[in-house]
Design a protein around this motif. Sequence first.
Motif, PDB file in Angstrom:
ATOM      1  N   LEU A 198      -9.154   1.475  -4.253  1.00 31.23           N
ATOM      2  CA  LEU A 198      -8.302   0.407  -4.781  1.00 31.23           C
ATOM      3  C   LEU A 198      -6.826   0.732  -4.563  1.00 31.23           C
ATOM      4  CD1 LEU A 198     -10.221  -0.301  -8.089  1.00 31.23           C
ATOM      5  CD2 LEU A 198      -9.829  -1.987  -6.282  1.00 31.23           C
ATOM      6  N   ALA A 199      -6.458   2.003  -4.779  1.00 29.72           N
ATOM      7  CA  ALA A 199      -5.065   2.404  -4.594  1.00 29.72           C
ATOM      8  C   ALA A 199      -4.638   2.259  -3.143  1.00 29.72           C
ATOM      9  CB  ALA A 199      -4.875   3.843  -5.068  1.00 29.72           C
ATOM     10  N   ARG A 200      -5.521   2.583  -2.196  1.00 32.20           N
ATOM     11  CA  ARG A 200      -5.177   2.470  -0.770  1.00 32.20           C
ATOM     12  C   ARG A 200      -5.089   1.008  -0.334  1.00 32.20           C
ATOM     13  NH1 ARG A 200      -4.530   7.054  -1.771  1.00 32.20           N
ATOM     14  NH2 ARG A 200      -4.931   8.897  -0.487  1.00 32.20           N
ATOM     15  N   LEU A 201      -5.994   0.168  -0.821  1.00 30.11           N
ATOM     16  CA  LEU A 201      -6.008  -1.228  -0.373  1.00 30.11           C
ATOM     17  C   LEU A 201      -5.000  -2.090  -1.125  1.00 30.11           C
ATOM     18  CD1 LEU A 201      -9.805  -2.024   0.152  1.00 30.11           C
ATOM     19  CD2 LEU A 201      -8.110  -1.262   1.825  1.00 30.11           C
ATOM     20  N   GLY A 202      -4.823  -1.843  -2.422  1.00 33.66           N
ATOM     21  CA  GLY A 202      -3.875  -2.628  -3.214  1.00 33.66           C
ATOM     22  C   GLY A 202      -4.160  -4.115  -3.205  1.00 33.66           C
ATOM     23  N   PRO A 203      -5.389  -4.565  -3.489  1.00 35.58           N
ATOM     24  CA  PRO A 203      -5.675  -6.003  -3.470  1.00 35.58           C
ATOM     25  C   PRO A 203      -4.806  -6.749  -4.472  1.00 35.58           C
ATOM     26  CG  PRO A 203      -7.439  -4.802  -4.593  1.00 35.58           C
ATOM     27  CD  PRO A 203      -6.539  -3.779  -3.976  1.00 35.58           C
ATOM     28  N   ARG A 204      -4.358  -7.960  -4.094  1.00 34.51           N
ATOM     29  CA  ARG A 204      -3.430  -8.695  -4.941  1.00 34.51           C
ATOM     30  C   ARG A 204      -3.632 -10.195  -4.766  1.00 34.51           C
ATOM     31  NH1 ARG A 204       1.696  -6.594  -1.355  1.00 34.51           N
ATOM     32  NH2 ARG A 204       1.214  -7.761   0.538  1.00 34.51           N
ATOM     33  N   LEU A 205      -2.963 -10.965  -5.602  1.00 30.59           N
ATOM     34  CA  LEU A 205      -3.051 -12.408  -5.568  1.00 30.59           C
ATOM     35  C   LEU A 205      -2.676 -12.932  -4.183  1.00 30.59           C
ATOM     36  CD1 LEU A 205      -3.530 -14.820  -7.574  1.00 30.59           C
ATOM     37  CD2 LEU A 205      -1.050 -14.951  -7.778  1.00 30.59           C
ATOM     38  N   GLY A 206      -3.529 -13.792  -3.630  1.00 29.42           N
ATOM     39  CA  GLY A 206      -3.291 -14.345  -2.302  1.00 29.42           C
ATOM     40  C   GLY A 206      -4.030 -13.616  -1.200  1.00 29.42           C
ATOM     41  N   ASP A 207      -4.582 -12.431  -1.487  1.00 29.87           N
ATOM     42  CA  ASP A 207      -5.349 -11.669  -0.501  1.00 29.87           C
ATOM     43  C   ASP A 207      -6.796 -12.136  -0.454  1.00 29.87           C
ATOM     44  OD1 ASP A 207      -3.254 -10.043   0.219  1.00 29.87           O
ATOM     45  OD2 ASP A 207      -3.890  -8.320  -0.978  1.00 29.87           O
ATOM     46  N   LEU A 208      -7.423 -11.907   0.704  1.00 33.86           N
ATOM     47  CA  LEU A 208      -8.876 -12.001   0.818  1.00 33.86           C
ATOM     48  C   LEU A 208      -9.410 -10.607   1.116  1.00 33.86           C
ATOM     49  CD1 LEU A 208     -11.558 -13.506   0.902  1.00 33.86           C
ATOM     50  CD2 LEU A 208     -11.147 -13.960   3.333  1.00 33.86           C
ATOM     51  N   VAL A 209     -10.304 -10.128   0.260  1.00 28.78           N
ATOM     52  CA  VAL A 209     -10.902  -8.800   0.388  1.00 28.78           C
ATOM     53  C   VAL A 209     -12.347  -8.955   0.848  1.00 28.78           C
ATOM     54  CG1 VAL A 209     -11.498  -6.669  -0.828  1.00 28.78           C
ATOM     55  CG2 VAL A 209      -9.454  -7.949  -1.493  1.00 28.78           C
ATOM     56  N   TRP A 210     -12.722  -8.197   1.874  1.00 30.78           N
ATOM     57  CA  TRP A 210     -14.136  -8.050   2.205  1.00 30.78           C
ATOM     58  C   TRP A 210     -14.632  -6.750   1.582  1.00 30.78           C
ATOM     59  CZ3 TRP A 210     -14.642  -8.808   8.260  1.00 30.78           C
ATOM     60  CH2 TRP A 210     -14.422 -10.155   8.568  1.00 30.78           C
ATOM     61  N   ASP A 211     -15.784  -6.820   0.898  1.00 25.06           N
ATOM     62  CA  ASP A 211     -16.455  -5.618   0.396  1.00 25.06           C
ATOM     63  C   ASP A 211     -17.816  -5.578   1.076  1.00 25.06           C
ATOM     64  OD1 ASP A 211     -17.302  -3.394  -0.948  1.00 25.06           O
ATOM     65  OD2 ASP A 211     -17.713  -4.440  -2.839  1.00 25.06           O
ATOM     66  N   ILE A 212     -17.952  -4.712   2.075  1.00 27.09           N
ATOM     67  CA  ILE A 212     -19.159  -4.668   2.905  1.00 27.09           C
ATOM     68  C   ILE A 212     -20.053  -3.541   2.411  1.00 27.09           C
ATOM     69  CG2 ILE A 212     -20.030  -4.436   5.255  1.00 27.09           C
ATOM     70  CD1 ILE A 212     -17.168  -5.240   6.179  1.00 27.09           C
TER      71      ILE A 212
END
Length: 408
Positions: free
Chosen positions: A250-264
Amino acid sequence: MADRVTVIGWDGSPLTAAARSALGAATLVAGAAHHLALPEVPPTAERIRLGSVALAARRLAAHRGTTVVLADGDPGFFGVVRTLRAPEFGLEVEVVPAVSSVAAAFARAGMPWDDAQVVVAHPRTLRRAVNVCRAHTKVAVLTSPGAGPAELGLLMEGVHRTFVICEELGTTRERVTVVTSDKAADHTWRDPNVVIVAGGSAGPATAGDGTGWITGRDPATGPRGWSLPAAAYGGALGEGETDLLRTAQLARLGPRLGDLVWDIGCGSGAFATEAARAGAAVIAVDRDRDACARTEATARHFGVQLQTVHGNAPHALEDLPEPDVVRVGGGGSAVVSAVADRRPQRIVAHAATRDAAELVGRDLTEHGYRVECALLQSVGLDTRAWTETERSVAFLLSGEIVRREAPR
């Protein structure tokens, strides 16, 4: 130089006394065609059709006299006031507000909106606006040509929402239409319009229960922490889902509002849920149908929105919308390579052995990513006797795309 610039908001209702007084004294009036046709605009005033606000601001700054700018709704809410107040124009701005188009749209729909997200969709920001609609249960979208209800509906594929489309608010041509998101592309919509995007499952505690204190989603909803302990997810998490590893990812990716995250390889849904709790839109992919079901149940439990896709990566990734950041929880270098081909900003993966880590790291480097690798080891201790309860070791790999400077 303009003696004074008064910005008047217009929502279709009769102008206030202050607005009429400012208009009556104006020697230059700027606005859209329907604004310039208002009977209160002095016939002797110079008129400017408002296209580029920056270009108009230069005209206003050079004008000697009293200037009025007419704008729809509240001009201080995603409106012209920000541009007009830019230091380079040197304008003294006075504002006469009106009801914003967002407030008017929710009023027409008979809905409260203190719990809504509000986004602006231009062709360049459309994808991020859609990601907010994927991640939240109530969003107002201020649209523009090329980024309207039809385009929103097309990009919402796989996520069911209700659209309340409010066209030409405040005019005699005002129209309010309710359609499902998959039907929005079947119509031609008039500009300007506001789209209320609603649907999905609400969280365990939502604004509207009399306890709301902040607009949008209450950040205090749900437990505190980036990475929750395994017990919060019912225990027995997979090899790549340990608390320490999830926190580092989570710290490396830093997902935030407006992002699209893939979790494979979403497994229990722990990482996907935590990315969604950060405000990002999430698509969770797994070849195990039970894992998809667990992920959906976990998201419902924590009151967040996400989409699951059952299928084998990399083939299951081909038709997915473009990601901003990606966690590869399974599939090895073949999946990492397929993900890197889509050029997300950041990718994280993990490996159990050094050989596997080197293979993934080399693949990311060849795709133009700057790679970091760390060996993470965690030892759980029973503090009553200070004895070891569990141990986990994993290589964490993170890749950040290297942006090449454009040639000068």
